[in-house]
Design a protein around this motif. Structure first.
Motif, PDB file in Angstrom:
ATOM      1  N   ALA A  59       0.827  -1.130   0.268  1.00  0.00           N
ATOM      2  CA  ALA A  59      -0.031  -0.056  -0.065  1.00  0.00           C
ATOM      3  C   ALA A  59       0.891   1.233  -0.026  1.00  0.00           C
ATOM      4  O   ALA A  59       0.685   2.378  -0.478  1.00  0.00           O
ATOM      5  CB  ALA A  59      -0.725  -0.032   0.970  1.00  0.00           C
ATOM      6  N   VAL A  60       1.974   1.268   0.725  1.00  0.00           N
ATOM      7  CA  VAL A  60       2.917   2.457   0.683  1.00  0.00           C
ATOM      8  C   VAL A  60       3.970   2.395  -0.187  1.00  0.00           C
ATOM      9  O   VAL A  60       4.630   3.370  -0.189  1.00  0.00           O
ATOM     10  CB  VAL A  60       3.500   2.601   2.082  1.00  0.00           C
ATOM     11  CG1 VAL A  60       2.473   2.624   3.316  1.00  0.00           C
ATOM     12  CG2 VAL A  60       4.412   1.471   2.320  1.00  0.00           C
ATOM     13  N   GLY A  61       4.051   1.297  -1.097  1.00  0.00           N
ATOM     14  CA  GLY A  61       4.830   1.143  -2.477  1.00  0.00           C
ATOM     15  C   GLY A  61       6.018   0.654  -2.259  1.00  0.00           C
ATOM     16  O   GLY A  61       6.921   0.312  -2.904  1.00  0.00           O
ATOM     17  N   ILE A 142      -3.702  -5.197  -5.113  1.00  0.00           N
ATOM     18  CA  ILE A 142      -4.372  -4.172  -4.135  1.00  0.00           C
ATOM     19  C   ILE A 142      -4.797  -3.195  -5.007  1.00  0.00           C
ATOM     20  O   ILE A 142      -5.794  -2.668  -4.970  1.00  0.00           O
ATOM     21  CB  ILE A 142      -3.261  -3.934  -3.230  1.00  0.00           C
ATOM     22  CG1 ILE A 142      -3.145  -4.590  -1.904  1.00  0.00           C
ATOM     23  CG2 ILE A 142      -3.533  -2.246  -2.583  1.00  0.00           C
ATOM     24  CD1 ILE A 142      -2.354  -4.438  -0.803  1.00  0.00           C
ATOM     25  N   PRO A 143      -3.854  -2.565  -6.205  1.00  0.00           N
ATOM     26  CA  PRO A 143      -4.670  -1.335  -6.791  1.00  0.00           C
ATOM     27  C   PRO A 143      -5.782  -1.735  -7.530  1.00  0.00           C
ATOM     28  O   PRO A 143      -6.811  -0.799  -7.925  1.00  0.00           O
ATOM     29  CB  PRO A 143      -3.447  -1.213  -8.025  1.00  0.00           C
ATOM     30  CG  PRO A 143      -2.345  -1.626  -7.324  1.00  0.00           C
ATOM     31  CD  PRO A 143      -2.719  -2.941  -6.550  1.00  0.00           C
ATOM     32  N   THR A 150     -10.619   6.395  -1.637  1.00  0.00           N
ATOM     33  CA  THR A 150     -10.218   5.406  -0.466  1.00  0.00           C
ATOM     34  C   THR A 150      -8.814   5.501  -0.316  1.00  0.00           C
ATOM     35  O   THR A 150      -7.885   5.292  -1.331  1.00  0.00           O
ATOM     36  CB  THR A 150     -10.537   3.941  -0.483  1.00  0.00           C
ATOM     37  OG1 THR A 150     -12.003   3.778  -0.760  1.00  0.00           O
ATOM     38  CG2 THR A 150     -10.124   3.287   0.739  1.00  0.00           C
ATOM     39  N   PRO A 151      -8.090   5.697   0.933  1.00  0.00           N
ATOM     40  CA  PRO A 151      -6.688   5.954   1.299  1.00  0.00           C
ATOM     41  C   PRO A 151      -5.908   4.668   0.647  1.00  0.00           C
ATOM     42  O   PRO A 151      -6.490   3.582   1.560  1.00  0.00           O
ATOM     43  CB  PRO A 151      -6.552   6.360   2.510  1.00  0.00           C
ATOM     44  CG  PRO A 151      -7.814   7.086   2.926  1.00  0.00           C
ATOM     45  CD  PRO A 151      -9.088   6.102   2.141  1.00  0.00           C
ATOM     46  N   PRO A 152      -5.174   4.600  -0.120  1.00  0.00           N
ATOM     47  CA  PRO A 152      -4.150   3.290  -0.249  1.00  0.00           C
ATOM     48  C   PRO A 152      -3.944   2.557   0.982  1.00  0.00           C
ATOM     49  O   PRO A 152      -4.079   1.144   1.138  1.00  0.00           O
ATOM     50  CB  PRO A 152      -3.303   3.866  -0.880  1.00  0.00           C
ATOM     51  CG  PRO A 152      -3.776   5.061  -1.708  1.00  0.00           C
ATOM     52  CD  PRO A 152      -4.508   5.566  -0.619  1.00  0.00           C
ATOM     53  N   LEU A 153      -3.381   3.543   1.896  1.00  0.00           N
ATOM     54  CA  LEU A 153      -2.842   2.742   3.115  1.00  0.00           C
ATOM     55  C   LEU A 153      -3.805   2.153   3.974  1.00  0.00           C
ATOM     56  O   LEU A 153      -3.787   0.747   4.153  1.00  0.00           O
ATOM     57  CB  LEU A 153      -2.102   3.608   4.026  1.00  0.00           C
ATOM     58  CG  LEU A 153      -1.383   3.188   5.393  1.00  0.00           C
ATOM     59  CD1 LEU A 153      -0.597   1.961   5.166  1.00  0.00           C
ATOM     60  CD2 LEU A 153      -0.988   4.234   6.254  1.00  0.00           C
ATOM     61  N   LEU A 159      -7.417  -5.003   3.341  1.00  0.00           N
ATOM     62  CA  LEU A 159      -7.377  -6.330   2.377  1.00  0.00           C
ATOM     63  C   LEU A 159      -6.533  -7.325   3.033  1.00  0.00           C
ATOM     64  O   LEU A 159      -6.773  -8.270   2.939  1.00  0.00           O
ATOM     65  CB  LEU A 159      -6.769  -5.835   1.093  1.00  0.00           C
ATOM     66  CG  LEU A 159      -7.564  -4.837   0.134  1.00  0.00           C
ATOM     67  CD1 LEU A 159      -7.233  -4.577  -1.219  1.00  0.00           C
ATOM     68  CD2 LEU A 159      -9.029  -5.527  -0.287  1.00  0.00           C
ATOM     69  N   ALA A 160      -5.271  -6.816   3.515  1.00  0.00           N
ATOM     70  CA  ALA A 160      -4.416  -7.469   4.199  1.00  0.00           C
ATOM     71  C   ALA A 160      -4.918  -8.370   5.364  1.00  0.00           C
ATOM     72  O   ALA A 160      -4.768  -9.500   5.630  1.00  0.00           O
ATOM     73  CB  ALA A 160      -3.154  -7.166   4.731  1.00  0.00           C
TER      74      ALA A 160
END
Length: 215
Positions: A59-61, A142-143, A150-153, A159-160
Motif C-alpha cells: 500500500a505504501v509502495g 491491491i490497486p 479510499t486512502p491506499p494505506l 485487504l491484508a
C-alpha cells in the motif's frame, strides 16, 4: 465498486490463494504434527504477521520497488531461498535420528514456554517475509481493489486483514484436523515421514526460488 464490494471481491481471490497448498500450509501442518497445537497457532500467527506487513508495504509502495528493482527483488529472492533451504535441510537432518526429540510431539500446548512460541511465530513470519512472491501478489492485486477516494494505506490494511482472517481460519481447520488424527500422525514413524516431506518441500521451494529466472 464500493468498499464492501472491494473487500468481498478480494476475499474470493485471497481465499482461493489460501487454499492452494504451499509453504505456509506445509509449515502449519508440520508444526501441528511434530510440535503442539500452541506452536502451530504461533506459526500461523507469524505467517499472517508477514501477510499484514506485505499488505501495508504494498500500500505504501515498498512492494512496488521490489517489482521494479531487479536487484532488490533478486536479493530478497536469494535470502528467502537460503532460508527455505536451511529450514528444509534442518528437518531432513533431524529426521535421520532414531527417535524424535523429546518433548516435541507430546508437550501440551499451554505448557510451551514463551521462547518456543516465539520461535514458532518467528519461523512463520520469516518464511512469509522472505517470499517476494507474496509482495508481488499484493502489488499486483491491491490497486485493483481500491475504490475511488479510499486512502491506499487504509485499503492495504483492510485487504491484508481479510487475507489474514482467511489464512487463520484455514490454519485453524488444519490444526484441529490434525488433532482428530493425532494418534496416528504423532507416532514416531509418522513424525519422521512428515519431517522428510516438509523438509523436501522446503528445499524444493528454496531451490525453485533461487534458480527461477529474473522477473
Amino acid at each position: 465498486m464500493d468498499l464492501l464490494q472491494a473487500l468481498l471481491s478480494f476475499a474470493v481471490v485471497a481465499g482461493l490463494l489460501t487454499l492452494v497448498p504451499g509453504i505456509d500450509t506445509a509449515l502449519v501442518l508440520r508444526s501441528s504434527i511434530s510440535r503442539s497445537r500452541s506452536f502451530a497457532f504461533a506459526t500461523a500467527l507469524g505467517i499472517n504477521t508477514g501477510t499484514m506487513v506485505w499488505g501495508i508495504a504494498a500500500a505504501v509502495g515498498v512492494s512496488a520497488l521490489l517489482a521494479a528493482s531487479e536487484l532488490a527483488y533478486r536479493a530478497l529472492t536469494l535470502a528467502g531461498a537460503g532460508y527455505m533451504i536451511w529450514l528444509g535441510a534442518s528437518l531432513l537432518w533431524k529426521s535421520r535420528a532414531t527417535a524424535p526429540a523429546a518433548g516435541l510431539a507430546d508437550v501440551p500446548g499451554p505448557a510451551l514456554p514463551g521462547r518456543q512460541l516465539f520461535r514458532g511465530w518467528l519461523t512463520g513470519t520469516g518464511s512469509n517475509l522472505l517470499n517476494p512472491k507474496v509482495g508481488v501478489f499484493y502489488i499486483a492485486t491491491i490497486p485493483q481493489f481500491i475504490p475511488a477516494g479510499t486512502p491506499p494505506l487504509l485499503m492495504g490494511v483492510l485487504l491484508a486483514g481479510v487475507h489474514c482472517v482467511l489464512g487463520l481460519a484455514w490454519s485453524t481447520f488444519l490444526i484441529y484436523g490434525v488433532g482428530l488424527a493425532s494418534r496416528w500422525l504423532k507416532g514416531a514413524g509418522s513424525v519422521k515421514i512428515i519431517d522428510r516431506i516438509t523438509g523436501t518441500v522446503l528445499v524444493g521451494f528454496g531451490l525453485r526460488l533461487a534458480l527461477e529466472p529474473s522477473h
